[in-house]
Design an enzyme around this catalytic site. Structure first.
Site, PDB file in Angstrom:
ATOM      1  N   LYS A  19      58.468  42.923 -85.386  1.00 35.29           N
ATOM      2  CA  LYS A  19      57.271  42.908 -84.105  1.00 35.29           C
ATOM      3  C   LYS A  19      56.176  42.446 -84.418  1.00 35.29           C
ATOM      4  O   LYS A  19      56.270  41.426 -84.500  1.00 35.29           O
ATOM      5  CB  LYS A  19      57.070  44.085 -83.483  1.00 35.29           C
ATOM      6  CG  LYS A  19      56.128  43.955 -82.753  1.00 35.29           C
ATOM      7  CD  LYS A  19      56.134  44.502 -81.326  1.00 35.29           C
ATOM      8  CE  LYS A  19      55.352  46.470 -81.118  1.00 35.29           C
ATOM      9  NZ  LYS A  19      54.140  46.104 -81.240  1.00 35.29           N
ATOM     10  N   ARG A  24      53.020  37.096 -86.012  1.00 38.18           N
ATOM     11  CA  ARG A  24      52.122  36.030 -86.925  1.00 38.18           C
ATOM     12  C   ARG A  24      53.040  35.542 -87.264  1.00 38.18           C
ATOM     13  O   ARG A  24      52.661  34.108 -87.103  1.00 38.18           O
ATOM     14  CB  ARG A  24      52.587  37.092 -88.087  1.00 38.18           C
ATOM     15  CG  ARG A  24      50.903  38.361 -88.086  1.00 38.18           C
ATOM     16  CD  ARG A  24      51.439  39.471 -88.992  1.00 38.18           C
ATOM     17  NE  ARG A  24      50.476  40.564 -89.277  1.00 38.18           N
ATOM     18  CZ  ARG A  24      50.382  41.136 -87.835  1.00 38.18           C
ATOM     19  NH1 ARG A  24      51.016  41.814 -87.054  1.00 38.18           N
ATOM     20  NH2 ARG A  24      49.237  42.008 -87.979  1.00 38.18           N
ATOM     21  N   SER A 171      42.442  49.095 -87.804  1.00 39.67           N
ATOM     22  CA  SER A 171      43.470  48.042 -87.419  1.00 39.67           C
ATOM     23  C   SER A 171      43.531  46.569 -88.173  1.00 39.67           C
ATOM     24  O   SER A 171      42.455  45.854 -88.163  1.00 39.67           O
ATOM     25  CB  SER A 171      42.500  47.695 -85.895  1.00 39.67           C
ATOM     26  OG  SER A 171      43.308  47.054 -85.594  1.00 39.67           O
ATOM     27  N   GLN A 173      45.739  44.417 -86.664  1.00 41.31           N
ATOM     28  CA  GLN A 173      45.006  43.970 -85.180  1.00 41.31           C
ATOM     29  C   GLN A 173      43.987  43.489 -85.716  1.00 41.31           C
ATOM     30  O   GLN A 173      43.409  41.937 -85.369  1.00 41.31           O
ATOM     31  CB  GLN A 173      45.586  44.351 -83.910  1.00 41.31           C
ATOM     32  CG  GLN A 173      46.775  45.373 -83.621  1.00 41.31           C
ATOM     33  CD  GLN A 173      47.182  45.638 -82.625  1.00 41.31           C
ATOM     34  OE1 GLN A 173      45.858  46.030 -82.047  1.00 41.31           O
ATOM     35  NE2 GLN A 173      48.228  45.647 -82.551  1.00 41.31           N
ATOM     36  N   ASP A 320      52.505  53.648 -85.683  1.00 40.95           N
ATOM     37  CA  ASP A 320      53.564  53.787 -85.235  1.00 40.95           C
ATOM     38  C   ASP A 320      54.543  55.057 -85.501  1.00 40.95           C
ATOM     39  O   ASP A 320      55.401  55.132 -84.511  1.00 40.95           O
ATOM     40  CB  ASP A 320      54.233  51.985 -84.942  1.00 40.95           C
ATOM     41  CG  ASP A 320      52.853  51.122 -84.538  1.00 40.95           C
ATOM     42  OD1 ASP A 320      51.906  52.064 -84.031  1.00 40.95           O
ATOM     43  OD2 ASP A 320      53.314  50.144 -85.256  1.00 40.95           O
ATOM     44  N   ARG A 395      57.347  53.424 -77.525  1.00 37.84           N
ATOM     45  CA  ARG A 395      58.285  54.695 -78.524  1.00 37.84           C
ATOM     46  C   ARG A 395      58.017  56.062 -77.870  1.00 37.84           C
ATOM     47  O   ARG A 395      58.906  56.768 -78.341  1.00 37.84           O
ATOM     48  CB  ARG A 395      56.695  54.521 -79.666  1.00 37.84           C
ATOM     49  CG  ARG A 395      57.063  52.859 -80.446  1.00 37.84           C
ATOM     50  CD  ARG A 395      56.192  53.075 -81.251  1.00 37.84           C
ATOM     51  NE  ARG A 395      55.850  51.935 -82.064  1.00 37.84           N
ATOM     52  CZ  ARG A 395      56.461  50.457 -82.514  1.00 37.84           C
ATOM     53  NH1 ARG A 395      57.842  50.344 -82.463  1.00 37.84           N
ATOM     54  NH2 ARG A 395      56.565  49.155 -82.630  1.00 37.84           N
TER      55      ARG A 395
END
Ligand code: S3P
Length: 436
Positions: A19, A24, A171, A173, A320, A395
């Site tokens: 993912k 990206r 992070s 992100q 995650d 999840r």
């Protein structure tokens, strides 16, 4: 000792494609000039959000399902800016459940100086955006938020370089948003990432021809970057493989092989944890694709799983996977302590609370702390008496299904549509592996 009646898991699957890398690849391909072919992209709800966002910025993208690829005709930063200037109405994005799309696109749009409003579903509106917006504001952007959250409006993009940025939260992100802002605005970016968050953006930027340098924990991306279209092959996502790694390590008589999985060291915290817990995990066929390490992973159960401790420094490399690692810990001998994981509160659900609630319903001995869990095992899990809520979190849905498997009972039917966020073939892969 755990005594499971049924089922076992056996066989080889390719888990969902990565993912993070797919998001990206789509964005960098849009910023490049020329065609990029993304082979084996993750085609799921989250990455579709990114694809649609780029299409709304004028980037031609086509899906070639037969050949498992997406083709992006890169138009570069100038192409996107020119397209947006001609639009009659301001851009409005709804990114659904996708935190990655949102954070990355905020960076990109603020870099390109593209005014827009952005919102998302109820889960996304709970997630903090100030961690990105504050940095962009300091670089000259004008962005208004709703108490640090979506909906937000970008009024004006950044005007200065993003120099000496030290990540305040671990992070990837945030890191990627800042790099994309710099790329979009054609200004230099230097970031210190003491957390060693996933480095797919840095690796992929180099693949697209950027002269990015990484020295220790410092990332340096100069201005005047020109990206060129590439052939990018995406491996399997270790975060999706993680469900089978745990199931295969626990369910007796299983042998599961996960083919072609990305094993970038910034993502393989779960493999280190499995090793410390004495799980039987083997990597084979190691190779590199587009600068990313890839391998086949085979897991078999061990009767002798041992508790471990996971502390702050390790969290970004397995963030995650913590829900499914918590489930694994219920089957280990001793007390597993997970700490420094406050970030779990800001995921698709508050995963400290939701994992605690779900595993308690299965009979686990789990305590939820401010920044993690204390889990004592081994515990024979049982079928919950009341329905188990997944809190709309993909999840958590997959966690519940693996926990159900571990009870040894027949799988209870339940709604699974939200696995489409990251792993649309989760149930198909389960059916492939399941031998009752
Ligand atoms: C991601 C980074 C992580 C992760 C998310 C994907 C990425 O989020 O939880 O699923 O692609 O960069 P944070 O950067 O907020 O830790």
């Amino acid at each position: 000792m755990n005594t499971f009646k049924t089922p076992t898991l056996a066989g080889t699957i390719k888990p969902a494609n990565d993912k993070s890398m797919t998001h990206r690849a789509l964005i960098l391909a849009a910023l490049a000039t020329g065609e990029t072919v993304i082979v084996n992209p993750l085609r799921a709800a989250d990455t579709t959000q990114t694809m649609h966002a780029l299409q709304m910025l004028g980037v031609p993208i086509t899906i070639d399902a037969q050949h498992h690829c997406i083709k992006v005709q890169g138009i570069g930063r100038e192409g996107i800016k020119a397209y947006v200037e001609d639009l009659a109405t301001p851009l409005h994005f709804d990114f659904g459940n996708s935190g990655t799309t949102t954070r990355l696109m905020i960076g990109l749009l603020a870099g390109l100086n593209v005014p827009a409003t952005i919102t998302g579903d109820a889960s996304l509106q709970r997630r903090p955006m100030d961690r990105i917006v504050d940095r962009l504001t300091q670089a000259g952007a004008q962005i208004t938020m709703t108490r640090g959250h979506l909906p937000l409006t970008i009024h004006r993009g950044i005007t200065n370089g993003l120099i000496d940025e030290r990540l305040q939260v671990g992070s990837a992100q945030v890191k990627t948003a800042l790099l994309l802002a710099g790329l979009g605005a054609n200004v230099p970016v230097t970031i210190v990432d003491d957390f060693q968050t996933r480095d797919h953006t840095e690796i992929m930027l180099a693949t697209f021809g950027a002269s990015i340098t990484v020295t220790g924990t410092t990332i340096n991306l100069p201005a005047q970057i020109q990206l060129t279209g590439q052939l990018i092959a995406i491996p399997g996502d270790i975060s999706s493989a993680a469900f089978w790694l745990v199931a295969g390590a626990v369910i007796p008589e299983s042998t599961v092989t996960l083919a072609n999985v990305g094993v970038n060291p910034t993502r393989t915290g779960i493999l280190a944890v499995l090793e410390r817990m004495h799980a039987d995990v083997k990597l084979r066929a190691r190779h590199q694709v587009n600068g990313e390490p890839v391998a086949d992973i085979t897991v078999r159960p061990t009767a002798n799983l041992q508790a471990t401790s996971i502390t702050k420094a390790e969290i970004p490399q397995l963030v995650d996977e913590l829900p499914i690692i918590a489930l694994l810990a219920t089957q280990a001998q001793g007390t597993t302590e997970i700490s420094g994981a406050q970030e779990l509160r800001f995921k698709e659900s508050d995963r400290l609370a939701t994992v605690g609630q779900v595993l308690t319903q299965f009979g686990a001995n789990i305590q939820v702390n401010d920044d993690g869990f204390t889990i004592t095992g081994p515990t024979r899990l049982h079928v919950p008496e009341a329905p188990v809520d997944d809190f709309g979190d993909h999840r958590i849905t997959m966690l519940i299904i693996i926990a159900q498997l571990m009870t040894g009972a027949r799988l209870e039917p339940r709604a699974t549509t939200n696995v489409n966020v990251s792993y649309p073939n989760f149930i198909r892969d389960l059916e492939e592996l399941l031998h009752v």
